[in-house]
Design a protein around this motif. Sequence first.
Motif, mmCIF file in Angstrom:
data_model
loop_
_atom_site.group_PDB
_atom_site.id
_atom_site.type_symbol
_atom_site.label_atom_id
_atom_site.label_comp_id
_atom_site.label_asym_id
_atom_site.label_seq_id
_atom_site.Cartn_x
_atom_site.Cartn_y
_atom_site.Cartn_z
ATOM 1 N N TYR A 1 -31.156 -11.517 151.494
ATOM 2 C CA TYR A 1 -31.855 -10.696 150.510
ATOM 3 C C TYR A 1 -33.257 -10.303 150.948
ATOM 4 O O TYR A 1 -33.853 -9.381 150.394
ATOM 5 N N ARG B 1 -32.676 1.167 152.084
ATOM 6 C CA ARG B 1 -33.591 0.372 152.895
ATOM 7 C C ARG B 1 -32.969 0.085 154.262
ATOM 8 O O ARG B 1 -31.793 -0.293 154.357
ATOM 9 N N THR C 1 -30.255 3.263 140.817
ATOM 10 C CA THR C 1 -29.958 2.576 142.067
ATOM 11 C C THR C 1 -28.538 2.913 142.516
ATOM 12 O O THR C 1 -27.720 3.418 141.744
ATOM 13 N N LEU D 1 -39.182 -0.519 144.102
ATOM 14 C CA LEU D 1 -38.272 -1.298 144.935
ATOM 15 C C LEU D 1 -38.909 -1.736 146.252
ATOM 16 O O LEU D 1 -38.253 -2.353 147.088
ATOM 17 N N ARG E 1 -27.882 -2.357 154.419
ATOM 18 C CA ARG E 1 -28.215 -3.017 153.155
ATOM 19 C C ARG E 1 -27.697 -2.205 151.966
ATOM 20 O O ARG E 1 -27.460 -2.757 150.893
ATOM 21 N N ASP F 1 -28.870 -1.855 148.113
ATOM 22 C CA ASP F 1 -30.326 -1.799 148.231
ATOM 23 C C ASP F 1 -30.759 -0.353 148.495
ATOM 24 O O ASP F 1 -31.062 0.041 149.635
ATOM 25 N N MET G 1 -36.630 -8.799 152.319
ATOM 26 C CA MET G 1 -37.068 -7.474 152.756
ATOM 27 C C MET G 1 -37.966 -7.539 153.985
ATOM 28 O O MET G 1 -38.361 -6.507 154.512
#
Length: 276
Positions: free
Chosen positions: A91, A84, A140, A52, A16, A22, A93
């Motif tokens: 997308y 992650r 990020t 996040l 990811r 991510d 999680m």
Amino acid sequence: MDSIITDTTALSAVSRGWQLGDGHFTTVHAKHGQLRHWAYHQARLTAACTRLQMPMPDWAAVKARAQACLDVKADQVLRITLVRGAGGRGYSMQGCTDTQVLLNTAPFPAQYYQWREQGITIGVCQGRLGNSSLLAGLKTVNRLEQVLLKAELDAQHWPEALVLNSQHQVVEAVTANVFWREGDVIYTPDLTELGVWGTLRAWCMDYLGARLVHTQALLPRVLAADEVWLSNALIGIVPVTGIIEPNTGTNTKTEHLNVAELTITRELQQAYEQTN
């Protein structure tokens, strides 16, 4: 499986981190095996994981493995990246129960010590930062705005530059936070909607306390300041000795911002060097 990776080639191409950006990271000055201001870096990573919604790693294990990567005789840069783990499709999680931690080191850029002592003349980028309240403050792994801004730096041969938002307000520098002094009052931009909350910015906020005011300022106000400096975990506290105004190419600030008169900058530098 070990979730702390020291060989970045081991990170899957379907991660990811590669596919979605991510993840998040921090960059630490590691001098002679010591992680400078580790508490601030751990606080940054912890806050980013929370915002996040990433599973929290074992910070004691991360610190121990990071220190094991270091050369105790060298001056180094350590990047700690959290990505992650695999799980949900697209997308989502859902099912992402793991956080991978990547560690890598590089030599510390020696010119930063010269910058701290002599100061630097900086530019003003034409590129603008966009507001992103969901990600404001976070570092990020998606740094495409900074990649484009750094290309502008390289083209202009500037060591650094101020970056504005779409309202022409000063936000930060390309890789650093910015502070300035007007008389007896010290200011830094309000980063509620965008920008990066640097670890050394956090240290400066703690050190300066009530002396520091968060504000929204247009470029002319910063150009007229009595003192300007930049901060990040690697460059430390760096005085700005000149600002090249946009569109004119004229450096109107070199004589105005005299290194000998940078009282708050030198105070911060001295306090910073006395802390770990």
